[in-house]
Design an enzyme around this catalytic site. Structure first.
Site, PDB file in Angstrom:
ATOM      1  N   TYR A   1       0.858  -1.198   0.000  1.00  0.00           N
ATOM      2  CA  TYR A   1       0.000   0.000   0.000  1.00  0.00           C
ATOM      3  C   TYR A   1       0.895   1.250   0.000  1.00  0.00           C
ATOM      4  O   TYR A   1       0.524   2.310  -0.490  1.00  0.00           O
ATOM      5  CB  TYR A   1      -0.975  -0.016   1.177  1.00  0.00           C
ATOM      6  CG  TYR A   1      -2.150   0.927   1.005  1.00  0.00           C
ATOM      7  CD1 TYR A   1      -2.975   0.838  -0.110  1.00  0.00           C
ATOM      8  CD2 TYR A   1      -2.425   1.906   1.957  1.00  0.00           C
ATOM      9  CE1 TYR A   1      -4.040   1.716  -0.275  1.00  0.00           C
ATOM     10  CE2 TYR A   1      -3.495   2.778   1.796  1.00  0.00           C
ATOM     11  CZ  TYR A   1      -4.291   2.676   0.678  1.00  0.00           C
ATOM     12  OH  TYR A   1      -5.356   3.546   0.512  1.00  0.00           O
TER      13      TYR A   1
ATOM     14  N   LYS B   1      -3.112   8.464   3.080  1.00  0.00           N
ATOM     15  CA  LYS B   1      -4.337   8.249   3.880  1.00  0.00           C
ATOM     16  C   LYS B   1      -4.143   8.698   5.328  1.00  0.00           C
ATOM     17  O   LYS B   1      -5.089   9.194   5.957  1.00  0.00           O
ATOM     18  CB  LYS B   1      -4.772   6.779   3.820  1.00  0.00           C
ATOM     19  CG  LYS B   1      -5.293   6.313   2.448  1.00  0.00           C
ATOM     20  CD  LYS B   1      -6.508   7.094   1.958  1.00  0.00           C
ATOM     21  CE  LYS B   1      -7.203   6.388   0.784  1.00  0.00           C
ATOM     22  NZ  LYS B   1      -8.270   7.242   0.194  1.00  0.00           N
TER      23      LYS B   1
HETATM   24  O1  0WE Z   1      -6.793   3.274  -1.730  1.00  0.00           O
HETATM   25  C1  0WE Z   1      -6.830   2.266  -2.399  1.00  0.00           C
HETATM   26  C2  0WE Z   1      -6.341   2.265  -3.836  1.00  0.00           C
HETATM   27  C3  0WE Z   1      -6.120   3.628  -4.396  1.00  0.00           C
HETATM   28  C4  0WE Z   1      -5.310   3.654  -5.668  1.00  0.00           C
HETATM   29  C5  0WE Z   1      -5.332   2.649  -6.614  1.00  0.00           C
HETATM   30  C6  0WE Z   1      -4.565   2.761  -7.771  1.00  0.00           C
HETATM   31  C7  0WE Z   1      -4.504   1.683  -8.810  1.00  0.00           C
HETATM   32  C8  0WE Z   1      -4.214   2.249 -10.182  1.00  0.00           C
HETATM   33  C9  0WE Z   1      -4.508   4.746  -5.892  1.00  0.00           C
HETATM   34  N1  0WE Z   1      -3.758   4.872  -7.024  1.00  0.00           N
HETATM   35  C10 0WE Z   1      -3.792   3.928  -7.946  1.00  0.00           C
HETATM   36  N2  0WE Z   1      -3.037   4.093  -9.071  1.00  0.00           N
HETATM   37  C11 0WE Z   1      -3.158   3.297 -10.156  1.00  0.00           C
HETATM   38  O2  0WE Z   1      -2.419   3.453 -11.158  1.00  0.00           O
HETATM   39  N3  0WE Z   1      -7.306   1.098  -1.848  1.00  0.00           N
HETATM   40  C12 0WE Z   1      -7.717   1.096  -0.469  1.00  0.00           C
HETATM   41  C13 0WE Z   1      -7.380  -0.175  -2.571  1.00  0.00           C
HETATM   42  C14 0WE Z   1      -6.079  -0.860  -2.405  1.00  0.00           C
HETATM   43  O3  0WE Z   1      -5.019  -0.547  -3.174  1.00  0.00           O
HETATM   44  C15 0WE Z   1      -3.947  -1.301  -2.745  1.00  0.00           C
HETATM   45  C16 0WE Z   1      -4.349  -2.120  -1.694  1.00  0.00           C
HETATM   46  C17 0WE Z   1      -5.717  -1.831  -1.464  1.00  0.00           C
HETATM   47  C18 0WE Z   1      -6.585  -2.436  -0.422  1.00  0.00           C
HETATM   48  C19 0WE Z   1      -2.643  -1.332  -3.200  1.00  0.00           C
HETATM   49  C20 0WE Z   1      -1.733  -2.194  -2.608  1.00  0.00           C
HETATM   50  C21 0WE Z   1      -2.136  -2.993  -1.552  1.00  0.00           C
HETATM   51  C22 0WE Z   1      -3.436  -2.973  -1.080  1.00  0.00           C
END
Ligand code: 0WE
Length: 280
Positions: free
Chosen positions: A167, A174
């Site tokens: 993450y 966050k």
């Molecule tokens: O906050 C998130 C994801 C937010 C996010 C996702 C992406 C994917 C595509 C921010 N930036 C990007 N950029 C991109 O190019 N989450 C809570 C979901 C999430 O994302 C992860 C998680 C979880 C859960 C990434 C790694 C590990 C766990």
């Protein structure tokens, strides 16, 4: 037995009757923003929707139509002029604003793959600007329109608090976002504006698609969580409705977990591990 149906629009006493809500971060029908939109609409809110990039138009416009929404604007959350335009339109269309939903996050894909220690200066700034500063940018423009008080809601994740594999820089964004919620809540409280974050369990959305190992994370979360299930967009929508409506009066500055209980655990186990240790 006679059955008859009354159109939702004519049912009295919705929790959001007479309230105007502006929702940022809609991408498609898997979006958490869509789960929230549907709940606010069902309780009578008047809606304005905003999305990030032109490529999302073909997904977002049909959704807006589904909830009878004609206020649909594209805006880059990092562009002050574009944000000014959306809020100018909100002022003209609604006059007063009651609810602001911030469901925006972005980090460079490469920063969600390798090691946190390798995060570039640019990747760090991008993640924090888009995912954390954007709440401040929206709140500053929304507050003057919330003349009868209001509710500002953002989305967070447990990675802000405890280390989650990969993450990485999003966790730091966050953490900044959750702290920003407290500072905004303290400043806007005297104006009757509440500011809260919902820390949702992992959900398969567009933002989560293509993240290596996400399916495994979902499976593990489902097995380990006290409720033994995943969290849905509808679950998050229900809590957003509570915070957005007068049911949430006196709740401000909080990060509310909607995660099937995952965050309370000091030791997480799969079904197989519990069997192995005779714990179920
Ligand atoms: O906050 C998130 C994801 C937010 C996010 C996702 C992406 C994917 C595509 C921010 N930036 C990007 N950029 C991109 O190019 N989450 C809570 C979901 C999430 O994302 C992860 C998680 C979880 C859960 C990434 C790694 C590990 C766990």
């Amino acid at each position: 037995m006679a059955a008859f149906f009354i159109d939702k629009e004519f049912l009295p006493m919705g929790l959001m009757d007479g309230k105007n809500a502006l929702i940022f971060g809609l991408a498609n029908n898997k979006s958490i923003a869509w789960g929230i939109t549907q709940k606010l609409h069902a309780e009578g809110a008047t809606l304005g929707l905003s999305y990030a990039i032109p490529q999302l138009e073909k997904r977002v416009f049909p959704l807006a139509e589904e909830v009878g929404c004609t206020f649909v604007e594209r805006a880059d959350a990092n562009n002050d002029d574009e944000l000014d335009a959306v809020f100018a339109k909100a002022k003209n269309t609604f006059g007063r604003l009651d609810v602001l939903v911030h469901a925006i996050a972005y980090a460079e894909r490469e920063d969600l793959a390798g090691n946190y220690v390798d995060t570039s200066r640019k990747g760090f700034i991008t993640a924090l600007e888009t995912s954390a500063y954007s709440l401040v940018a929206l709140a500053r423009r929304a507050a003057p329109l919330m003349t009868d008080g209001g509710s500002i809601i953002t989305l967070s994740y447990y990675g802000a608090e405890k280390v989650m594999p990969r993450y990485n820089v999003m966790a730091i964004a966050k953490a900044a976002l959750e702290c920003s919620v407290r500072y905004l809540a303290a400043e806007l409280g005297p104006s009757g504006i509440r500011v809260n974050a919902i820390s949702a369990g992992p959900i398969k959305t567009l933002a989560a698609s293509g993240i290596a190992g996400f399916r495994t994370m979902l499976k593990y979360s489902e097995e380990a969580a006290p409720l033994r299930r995943l969290v849905t967009q509808e679950d998050v929508g229900n809590t957003a409705l509570w915070l957005a409506s007068d049911l949430g009066s006196a709740v401000t500055g909080e990060t509310i977990y909607v995660d099937a209980g995952y965050n309370i655990l000091g030791l997480t186990m799969t079904h197989e591990q519990r069997e192995m240790f005779n714990l179920e």
